[in-house]
Design a protein around this motif. Sequence first.
Motif, PDB file in Angstrom:
ATOM      1  N   SER A   7     -34.779 -13.808  -5.889  1.00 34.85           N
ATOM      2  CA  SER A   7     -34.887 -13.715  -5.055  1.00 34.85           C
ATOM      3  C   SER A   7     -36.182 -12.338  -5.254  1.00 34.85           C
ATOM      4  O   SER A   7     -36.255 -11.473  -5.664  1.00 34.85           O
ATOM      5  CB  SER A   7     -34.418 -13.872  -3.240  1.00 34.85           C
ATOM      6  OG  SER A   7     -35.898 -13.475  -2.708  1.00 34.85           O
ATOM      7  N   SER A  32     -29.016 -12.158   1.564  1.00 37.82           N
ATOM      8  CA  SER A  32     -29.611 -12.883   0.184  1.00 37.82           C
ATOM      9  C   SER A  32     -30.256 -11.611  -0.439  1.00 37.82           C
ATOM     10  O   SER A  32     -30.045 -11.323  -1.277  1.00 37.82           O
ATOM     11  CB  SER A  32     -31.113 -13.911   0.594  1.00 37.82           C
ATOM     12  OG  SER A  32     -30.721 -14.469  -0.338  1.00 37.82           O
ATOM     13  N   THR A  87     -40.293 -25.575  -2.990  1.00 37.41           N
ATOM     14  CA  THR A  87     -39.362 -26.353  -2.818  1.00 37.41           C
ATOM     15  C   THR A  87     -38.401 -26.257  -1.530  1.00 37.41           C
ATOM     16  O   THR A  87     -39.525 -25.812  -0.315  1.00 37.41           O
ATOM     17  CB  THR A  87     -38.227 -25.616  -2.632  1.00 37.41           C
ATOM     18  OG1 THR A  87     -37.700 -24.092  -2.599  1.00 37.41           O
ATOM     19  CG2 THR A  87     -38.378 -25.464  -4.765  1.00 37.41           C
ATOM     20  N   LYS A  88     -37.682 -26.889  -1.415  1.00 41.01           N
ATOM     21  CA  LYS A  88     -36.997 -27.560   0.609  1.00 41.01           C
ATOM     22  C   LYS A  88     -36.186 -25.808   0.927  1.00 41.01           C
ATOM     23  O   LYS A  88     -36.818 -26.313   2.354  1.00 41.01           O
ATOM     24  CB  LYS A  88     -35.890 -28.402   0.304  1.00 41.01           C
ATOM     25  CG  LYS A  88     -36.207 -29.485  -0.030  1.00 41.01           C
ATOM     26  CD  LYS A  88     -34.813 -30.695  -0.650  1.00 41.01           C
ATOM     27  CE  LYS A  88     -35.856 -32.315  -0.601  1.00 41.01           C
ATOM     28  NZ  LYS A  88     -34.352 -33.021  -0.511  1.00 41.01           N
ATOM     29  N   ARG A  89     -35.990 -25.247   0.331  1.00 37.47           N
ATOM     30  CA  ARG A  89     -35.430 -23.807   0.629  1.00 37.47           C
ATOM     31  C   ARG A  89     -36.721 -23.479   1.003  1.00 37.47           C
ATOM     32  O   ARG A  89     -36.707 -23.246   2.486  1.00 37.47           O
ATOM     33  CB  ARG A  89     -35.468 -23.023  -0.171  1.00 37.47           C
ATOM     34  CG  ARG A  89     -34.939 -22.157  -0.442  1.00 37.47           C
ATOM     35  CD  ARG A  89     -33.786 -21.365   0.888  1.00 37.47           C
ATOM     36  NE  ARG A  89     -33.440 -20.299   0.702  1.00 37.47           N
ATOM     37  CZ  ARG A  89     -32.105 -19.299   2.020  1.00 37.47           C
ATOM     38  NH1 ARG A  89     -31.979 -20.114   2.414  1.00 37.47           N
ATOM     39  NH2 ARG A  89     -32.785 -18.150   1.916  1.00 37.47           N
ATOM     40  N   GLY A 111     -27.510 -20.790  -4.875  1.00 37.86           N
ATOM     41  CA  GLY A 111     -27.488 -21.182  -3.406  1.00 37.86           C
ATOM     42  C   GLY A 111     -28.102 -20.119  -2.813  1.00 37.86           C
ATOM     43  O   GLY A 111     -27.290 -19.157  -3.081  1.00 37.86           O
TER      44      GLY A 111
END
Length: 261
Positions: A143, A156, A191-193, A93
């Motif tokens: 990412s 991140s 995506t939900k992200r 995540g």
Amino acid sequence: MDFGLQGKTALVFGAGGGLGGAIATSLSREGAELFCADINLEAAEHTASSIRSAGGRATALEWDLADLGVIAGHIAQIEAKNGGVDVLVNNTGGPPPTPAAGQSPELWQQHFQSMVLSVIAVTDAVLPGMRARQWGRVITSTSSGVIAPIANLGISNALRMALVGWSKTLAREVGRDGITANIILPGRIGTKRIQFLDEQKAKRENRPVQEVIAESTGSIPVGRYGHTGEYGDTVAFLASARAAYITGSTIRVDGGLINSI
């Protein structure tokens, strides 16, 4: 094209989410048996049940990557049932949106353990079996921020970059054992992200979320967000016997978004 994954065992993290679920589904379609791991057992079971309904083999595992103490037990469970992990997909995540400056050491430490140390520890746990079988795939999803850092994703960007250096080094160490190690990175996949990040940006800038989405997709050469299945299928190819000569690489699935060579 035969991907050579019949009889292989795959462990996919974040399998209850959009990217992880798509990865697990794509690997199953190629004949692999799946262990779908997620901190949310219900979400993991949803993916596993979907795979089983389609005729595949899948087991759901409740797995909190922040807890390094559960790794040995879970790996032992998989080895007892299937003999070991052939394909490991490290898909963690993401941390909350933050600037790089001004974050507490405790926050950095928390996400370093769940996003970096956990990946290294799980990989170390499955490598002996891969070496013994002279076959293995270690695929780590990061990412686009590791190539072009994304504004307001300071934690991140930094932590996922650590995984790129680790994976490249690992690839050189295990190549002669029949094991490949690659990084795969999504651009903007639907995506939900991504939905969450778009909503957060709209809130920060006091703009309609549809305006943010239109601006975002307008910056992508193919003119849209990616489909999760497109990402999953790319991972399945990297896991395949056909990709045995691809290692130490960083593969972009971004619709041409990243503006660099």
